[in-house]
Design a protein around this motif. Sequence first.
Motif, PDB file in Angstrom:
ATOM      1  N   GLU A 144      23.303  88.220 129.443  1.00  8.17           N
ATOM      2  CA  GLU A 144      24.394  88.356 130.406  1.00  8.17           C
ATOM      3  C   GLU A 144      23.878  88.727 131.792  1.00  8.17           C
ATOM      4  N   ILE A 145      24.633  88.300 132.786  1.00  8.86           N
ATOM      5  CA  ILE A 145      24.508  88.783 134.162  1.00  8.86           C
ATOM      6  C   ILE A 145      25.896  89.271 134.551  1.00  8.86           C
ATOM      7  N   PHE A 146      25.983  90.520 134.987  1.00 10.30           N
ATOM      8  CA  PHE A 146      27.287  91.107 135.301  1.00 10.30           C
ATOM      9  C   PHE A 146      27.351  91.485 136.771  1.00 10.30           C
ATOM     10  N   ILE A 147      28.407  91.034 137.445  1.00 15.15           N
ATOM     11  CA  ILE A 147      28.663  91.372 138.848  1.00 15.15           C
ATOM     12  C   ILE A 147      29.956  92.177 138.894  1.00 15.15           C
ATOM     13  N   ALA A 148      29.848  93.435 139.300  1.00 18.94           N
ATOM     14  CA  ALA A 148      30.998  94.336 139.264  1.00 18.94           C
ATOM     15  C   ALA A 148      31.969  94.044 140.404  1.00 18.94           C
ATOM     16  N   VAL A 149      33.260  94.266 140.121  1.00 17.01           N
ATOM     17  CA  VAL A 149      34.309  94.251 141.140  1.00 17.01           C
ATOM     18  C   VAL A 149      35.011  95.602 141.045  1.00 17.01           C
ATOM     19  N   GLU A 173      33.910  91.198 125.236  1.00 20.06           N
ATOM     20  CA  GLU A 173      35.233  91.092 125.840  1.00 20.06           C
ATOM     21  C   GLU A 173      35.853  89.750 125.448  1.00 20.06           C
ATOM     22  N   PRO A 174      37.163  89.709 125.232  1.00 18.18           N
ATOM     23  CA  PRO A 174      37.799  88.485 124.729  1.00 18.18           C
ATOM     24  C   PRO A 174      37.505  87.256 125.581  1.00 18.18           C
ATOM     25  N   GLU A 175      37.482  87.426 126.905  1.00 17.94           N
ATOM     26  CA  GLU A 175      37.235  86.279 127.785  1.00 17.94           C
ATOM     27  C   GLU A 175      35.826  85.717 127.575  1.00 17.94           C
ATOM     28  N   VAL A 176      34.858  86.616 127.367  1.00 20.43           N
ATOM     29  CA  VAL A 176      33.475  86.186 127.145  1.00 20.43           C
ATOM     30  C   VAL A 176      33.329  85.573 125.754  1.00 20.43           C
ATOM     31  N   GLU A 177      33.935  86.204 124.765  1.00 19.83           N
ATOM     32  CA  GLU A 177      33.842  85.695 123.395  1.00 19.83           C
ATOM     33  C   GLU A 177      34.403  84.279 123.289  1.00 19.83           C
ATOM     34  N   ALA A 178      35.497  84.012 123.975  1.00 18.93           N
ATOM     35  CA  ALA A 178      36.111  82.686 123.910  1.00 18.93           C
ATOM     36  C   ALA A 178      35.162  81.606 124.413  1.00 18.93           C
ATOM     37  N   VAL A 179      34.301  81.955 125.368  1.00 15.82           N
ATOM     38  CA  VAL A 179      33.339  80.990 125.908  1.00 15.82           C
ATOM     39  C   VAL A 179      32.112  80.890 125.007  1.00 15.82           C
ATOM     40  N   ILE A 180      31.562  82.040 124.607  1.00 16.90           N
ATOM     41  CA  ILE A 180      30.326  82.066 123.814  1.00 16.90           C
ATOM     42  C   ILE A 180      30.476  81.276 122.520  1.00 16.90           C
ATOM     43  N   THR A 181      31.591  81.422 121.849  1.00 15.59           N
ATOM     44  CA  THR A 181      31.764  80.777 120.546  1.00 15.59           C
ATOM     45  C   THR A 181      31.842  79.256 120.647  1.00 15.59           C
ATOM     46  N   GLN A 182      32.036  78.729 121.855  1.00 15.61           N
ATOM     47  CA  GLN A 182      32.132  77.277 122.042  1.00 15.61           C
ATOM     48  C   GLN A 182      30.891  76.678 122.699  1.00 15.61           C
ATOM     49  N   MET A 183      29.927  77.532 123.100  1.00 14.68           N
ATOM     50  CA  MET A 183      28.772  77.056 123.858  1.00 14.68           C
ATOM     51  C   MET A 183      27.681  76.515 122.939  1.00 14.68           C
ATOM     52  N   VAL A 224      23.635  76.163 122.099  1.00 22.48           N
ATOM     53  CA  VAL A 224      22.478  77.020 122.353  1.00 22.48           C
ATOM     54  C   VAL A 224      21.728  76.518 123.583  1.00 22.48           C
ATOM     55  N   GLY A 225      21.378  77.442 124.472  1.00 20.30           N
ATOM     56  CA  GLY A 225      20.663  77.102 125.692  1.00 20.30           C
ATOM     57  C   GLY A 225      21.551  76.928 126.903  1.00 20.30           C
ATOM     58  N   ALA A 226      22.865  76.871 126.692  1.00 17.96           N
ATOM     59  CA  ALA A 226      23.781  76.655 127.811  1.00 17.96           C
ATOM     60  C   ALA A 226      24.005  77.947 128.587  1.00 17.96           C
ATOM     61  N   VAL A 227      24.406  77.789 129.849  1.00 18.70           N
ATOM     62  CA  VAL A 227      24.768  78.905 130.721  1.00 18.70           C
ATOM     63  C   VAL A 227      26.211  78.697 131.157  1.00 18.70           C
ATOM     64  N   SER A 228      27.011  79.747 131.078  1.00 19.22           N
ATOM     65  CA  SER A 228      28.433  79.629 131.393  1.00 19.22           C
ATOM     66  C   SER A 228      28.674  79.590 132.898  1.00 19.22           C
ATOM     67  N   VAL A 252      27.036  84.262 131.177  1.00 18.54           N
ATOM     68  CA  VAL A 252      26.375  84.460 129.891  1.00 18.54           C
ATOM     69  C   VAL A 252      25.602  83.208 129.500  1.00 18.54           C
ATOM     70  N   THR A 253      24.566  83.426 128.707  1.00 16.98           N
ATOM     71  CA  THR A 253      23.813  82.327 128.119  1.00 16.98           C
ATOM     72  C   THR A 253      23.715  82.559 126.622  1.00 16.98           C
ATOM     73  N   LEU A 254      23.805  81.485 125.859  1.00 15.59           N
ATOM     74  CA  LEU A 254      23.681  81.567 124.402  1.00 15.59           C
ATOM     75  C   LEU A 254      22.255  81.187 124.026  1.00 15.59           C
ATOM     76  N   ARG A 255      21.497  82.164 123.514  1.00 12.99           N
ATOM     77  CA  ARG A 255      20.089  81.951 123.187  1.00 12.99           C
ATOM     78  C   ARG A 255      19.874  81.583 121.730  1.00 12.99           C
ATOM     79  N   GLY A 256      20.865  81.843 120.882  1.00 16.11           N
ATOM     80  CA  GLY A 256      20.690  81.515 119.472  1.00 16.11           C
ATOM     81  C   GLY A 256      21.975  81.746 118.703  1.00 16.11           C
TER      82      GLY A 256
END
Length: 421
Positions: free
Chosen positions: A176-181, A235-245, A247-251, A263-267
């Motif tokens: 993950e890379i996180f940018i705070a607001v 977090e639900p928003e991240v999980e919804a993306v990760i489960t569909q990515m 391997v190797g992709a970047v969101s 986020v990136t899915l490494r495995g």
Amino acid sequence: MVRCLALILLLALAAVAAPPARAQSAGIVAVVNGDVITTFDIESRRRLFAAAAGLPMSPEVLARITPQVRRLLVDERLRLQEVQRRRILVSDAEVAAAIRRIEQQNGMSAGGLRASLARQGIDIRALYGQLRASIGWTKLVRAELGTQAQVDPELVQERIRAIEAATGQPEYLVGEIFIAVDDPAQEDEAARTAADLIEQLRRGAPFPAVAAQFSQAQSADQGGDLGWVRRGQLEPEVEAVITQMPVGAVSIPIRTAGGFSIVTLRGRREVGRDMATLLDLRQAFFPFDTRLDPQRPTPQQIRQLEAARRVSEGARGCEAFERAVRAAGTAQLNVPGEIRLETQNPEMQRVLGGLAPGRVSDPLPTPDGIVLLVVCGRRTENLAAPNPEAIAEAILRERVDLLSRQMMRDLRRRADIDFRA
């Protein structure tokens, strides 16, 4: 040879110390609670990031990463000020131990890191300062945890029971890379920062280097690595993306409650099922002065091949191998530790799979030098099996990350920051 991640991250994190005369003539970019960040600070850091990430140091690239670098330096200054205000002490021995760990991970002798940084124009004293700040912030956050720094064994057992109940379900290896607001007024700037980081990743910047440099989560210390996570742990928003990515992709940037996540899915694997062959490896590299032309090897390349053959034929066992490599005088010894056989490329799997423990490989030529490998140990382990120590450490990391984000949010809100042209 590919540099180890530890060295890449340090090169990404280290700042070049400004010579006094130049620092005095540098323009002021920002004033953070009375502390000055200069144009020289910005220039040094963005060039270091470009070098560590393998990006060209063109004016366009350097200009593109300037806003992120400025934000990074402001946050670092806030952390350092808080460490100093709380009188968190970092001893010379702690800094020296951190330096030595990096050298060992990269197969360097004592003092090798100083020489390596000097060749790249980096003053080792700046690295000392960065390590002190990083170690100090970690000590501060863990001290603030108080009794929460001790993980209840019953909580660990509860996690183990949950893992056992989820056996066979999918889990994901995530970075993950996180940018705070922290304030609605920061929304547009944070969105631009996230978009710029995505652009850098698409241009080939390594995800761990970008995360280590710009992520505002505590996982930045591990190059953004979150480890293996299951449904319900993100977090639900991240999980919804990760489960569909794949391997190797970047969101794309994902808006969450606290900011933007990339986020990136490494495995991907099944919970509780991940049998692995683990090898304790030693590696020697005999470098060439020039790139190899197989039809016209130079005298130096022939000498390196002969030196590698002598080690390969004469050394038996890991200790003898290490002694022989050091005695050769023209080779670099690397101790990567345990590696997973299944994650290596097919050719490397063939070579390592056929090596009995203690036997040195035949010389393996590459365009840049000769490689020798020796397997010091081999074992099979289910990497997905619940490990109480690892689970306790994961729980502690979660607490540290949450508290670190809260503390940084408070520091930013209270800070007096004056940005200049």
